[in-house]
Design an enzyme around this catalytic site. Structure first.
Site, PDB file in Angstrom:
ATOM      1  N   GLU A 263     -32.021  13.827   4.207  1.00 56.90           N
ATOM      2  CA  GLU A 263     -31.365  12.600   3.736  1.00 56.90           C
ATOM      3  C   GLU A 263     -32.258  11.836   2.764  1.00 56.90           C
ATOM      4  OE1 GLU A 263     -28.221  10.978   5.570  1.00 56.90           O
ATOM      5  OE2 GLU A 263     -27.702  13.000   6.175  1.00 56.90           O
TER       6      GLU A 263
ATOM      7  N   HIS B 105     -31.373   6.206   9.780  1.00 58.53           N
ATOM      8  CA  HIS B 105     -32.450   6.591   8.860  1.00 58.53           C
ATOM      9  C   HIS B 105     -33.692   5.786   9.233  1.00 58.53           C
ATOM     10  CE1 HIS B 105     -29.178   7.515   5.652  1.00 58.53           C
ATOM     11  NE2 HIS B 105     -29.637   8.664   6.121  1.00 58.53           N
TER      12      HIS B 105
ATOM     13  N   CYS C  95     -31.387   0.609   0.991  1.00 62.25           N
ATOM     14  CA  CYS C  95     -30.545   1.809   0.835  1.00 62.25           C
ATOM     15  C   CYS C  95     -30.070   1.939  -0.595  1.00 62.25           C
ATOM     16  CB  CYS C  95     -29.299   1.726   1.702  1.00 62.25           C
ATOM     17  SG  CYS C  95     -29.591   1.546   3.438  1.00 62.25           S
TER      18      CYS C  95
HETATM   19  O1  SUG Z   1     -25.019   7.623   5.136  1.00 62.22           O
HETATM   20  N1  SUG Z   1     -22.786   4.935   4.870  1.00 62.22           N
HETATM   21  C1  SUG Z   1     -24.088   5.511   4.566  1.00 62.22           C
HETATM   22  C2  SUG Z   1     -25.127   4.429   4.516  1.00 62.22           C
HETATM   23  C3  SUG Z   1     -26.411   4.931   3.964  1.00 62.22           C
HETATM   24  C4  SUG Z   1     -27.505   3.957   4.053  1.00 62.22           C
HETATM   25  N2  SUG Z   1     -28.681   4.455   3.459  1.00 62.22           N
HETATM   26  C5  SUG Z   1     -29.933   4.267   3.903  1.00 62.22           C
HETATM   27  N3  SUG Z   1     -30.172   3.842   5.105  1.00 62.22           N
HETATM   28  N4  SUG Z   1     -30.882   4.591   3.128  1.00 62.22           N
HETATM   29  C6  SUG Z   1     -24.487   6.585   5.567  1.00 62.22           C
HETATM   30  O2  SUG Z   1     -24.305   6.365   6.761  1.00 62.22           O
HETATM   31  C7  SUG Z   1     -20.366   4.959   5.041  1.00 62.22           C
HETATM   32  C8  SUG Z   1     -19.312   5.464   4.084  1.00 62.22           C
HETATM   33  C9  SUG Z   1     -17.931   5.229   4.449  1.00 62.22           C
HETATM   34  O3  SUG Z   1     -17.619   4.942   5.618  1.00 62.22           O
HETATM   35  O4  SUG Z   1     -17.125   5.387   3.527  1.00 62.22           O
HETATM   36  C10 SUG Z   1     -21.681   5.660   4.735  1.00 62.22           C
HETATM   37  O5  SUG Z   1     -21.675   6.804   4.370  1.00 62.22           O
END
Ligand code: SUG
Length: 451
Positions: free
Chosen positions: A180, A255, A374
């Protein structure tokens, strides 16, 4: 190392633009915000403008700011791969009636969270003095698995000059190498131009390993982190691999950047961040050429619920020229009393380099579990590397003006999950993205432009 060699290096934060199909479909398992906001009506225009405003205020405060484009959504090609046939309109209509969950996944604007775009090694730490990139495979969810190919094209388009930039293949997209990206990677160093130690945090070990979360998936494997380090030529002396606490993952910390943030020699982290806290710090201290400054936030100051809801640790920790640091936190931190108290009374008043806090409203992104950290991919660049970038991707007042006008021209201010079936939305989105690649001068990067 001379000061001159250090001062021509800076960290550029490349923020992802929120895409025109930004919506709340509750797609991300283990991400409490995404799971609880599924079904809400989103406001893509507001989301994109909130993101741009964050970029603009950090640029105005003197930090180098870059921008990365969103991806082509809906990803009609992905629906075709899954057997939906016919014209664009027919494919969308069939997916909407036969498999609405797939339609929602191919519409996710998740590429905005560029901390997951890939892992970067600055040239200072690389054997060949080039900046190294590996796009993350994001294989743990279907909607994010759709990102790496375009991410790779975008990174290659911008960091194009082979004299300065090296690009590696995406790791095999299987659970063994679940990756990731930079959200699970922190470079600790003195100044940004000094040698760094790379802290890779993983959730589980695929071949062997004992402790694993019980409730939510661990998205990063040790094997993936090791492979990225190997691709980039990082040695044992430059790397520390630490397991994330499985109980934190089960509490919604999907994460490492939801529970820890590092910058320069500072590592700000919650007591529950690492399975072996002391061992991790000891190894960092042994490998770093500058003293580590750990700032530990105990559980009795900030509960796991408060940490996950406020995203205190998903802040950007930025270096100032006078040696102090600024913490960029989401406005949700003000809404949790214990968090705000800890921020003011413990972090700001403490004996550490953090000297001030900037509060940013990125609520549209936060409702899908994406805070300030993020939304950005950190790339440490020398003057020469900055000058070698392709395209108009470093933010200026003029680019900010163009991008805001572009958003205002093309984005909707209301999108319910059911609106994703609207073929007009797909057309609007492609028109906007085509114009964006011209505005950013990055050439053709989207599948619809490559056909
Ligand atoms: O991968 N949310 C992302 C959020 C990512 C956050 N990034 C970091 N922590 N670096 C995930 O969980 C939700 C998308 C949706 O529901 O359409 C989503 O993918």
């Amino acid at each position: 190392m001379s000061t001159a060699a250090i001062s021509n290096v800076r960290e550029v934060n490349f923020d992802g633009l929120v895409g025109p199909t930004h919506n709340y479909s509750g797609l991300a398992v283990g991400n409490v915000a995404s799971m609880s906001h599924g079904g809400l009506v989103s406001n893509p225009k507001e989301g994109a403008l909130q993101g741009l405003l964050k970029m603009k205020s950090l640029m105005d405060a003197g930090y180098a700011q870059g921008v990365l484009p969103p991806q082509q959504r809906p990803d009609i090609g992905a629906l075709r791969d899954l057997g939906f046939k016919g014209s664009h309109r027919e494919v969308l209509a069939r997916a909407a009636t036969e498999a609405p969950h797939l339609l929602r996944a191919v519409c996710s604007a998740s590429s905005m969270w560029t901390a997951n775009a890939g892992t970067i090694t600055p040239s200072r730490d690389a054997w060949d003095s080039r900046v190294h990139f590996t796009p993350a495979n994001l294989q743990s969810s279907f909607h994010r698995y759709l990102e790496p190919q375009t991410t790779g094209r975008v990174l290659r388009a911008i960091f194009h000059d082979e004299q300065y930039f090296a690009h590696h293949p995406v790791l095999p997209a299987t659970p063994d190498f679940s990756d990731e990206g930079a959200a699970n990677h922190t470079r600790l160093c003195g100044e940004h131009g000094e040698p760094g130690v790379h802290l890779f945090v993983y959730g589980r070990q695929s071949f062997g390993g004992e402790r694993q979360p019980a409730r939510f998936p661990a998205r990063q494997t040790l094997e993936a982190s090791q492979a990225v380090a190997r691709q980039h030529g990082l040695t044992e002396a430059q790397t520390v691999f630490a397991q994330q606490h499985p109980d934190a993952i089960d509490a919604g910390v999907f994460h490492n950047d939801v529970i820890a943030v590092g910058n320069g020699p500072v590592l700000l982290y919650h007591e529950m961040a690492f399975l072996d806290e002391e061992g991790t710090l000891d190894e960092l201290r042994a490998k770093m050429s500058t003293p580590l400054i750990p700032i530990r936030v105990p559980l009795d100051a900030v509960s796991m619920e408060d940490a996950v809801a406020s995203y205190l640790f998903n802040s950007q920790l930025l270096s100032n020229p006078d040696g102090t640091m600024t913490l960029v936190v989401p406005s949700e931190c003000q809404e949790r009393e214990a968090v705000w108290r800890t921020l003011q009374g413990y972090l700001l008043a403490g004996n550490n380099p953090i000297s001030d806090v900037i509060v940013k409203d990125v609520k549209q992104s936060m409702r899908n579990g994406g805070g300030p950290a993020c939304l950005r991919l950190r790339v440490v660049l020398t003057d020469a590397e900055c000058a070698a970038l392709t395209g108009r991707v470093l933010l200026t007042d003029a680019l900010y003006g163009d991008l805001t006008a572009w958003v205002n021209r093309h984005y909707r201010d209301r999108l319910a999950p059911d609106d994703l079936a609207d073929p007009q939305l797909a057309e609007e989105s492609l028109t906007a993205l085509d114009e964006l690649t011209q505005l950013l001068q990055i050439g053709s990067v989207y599948p619809f432009q490559l056909r």
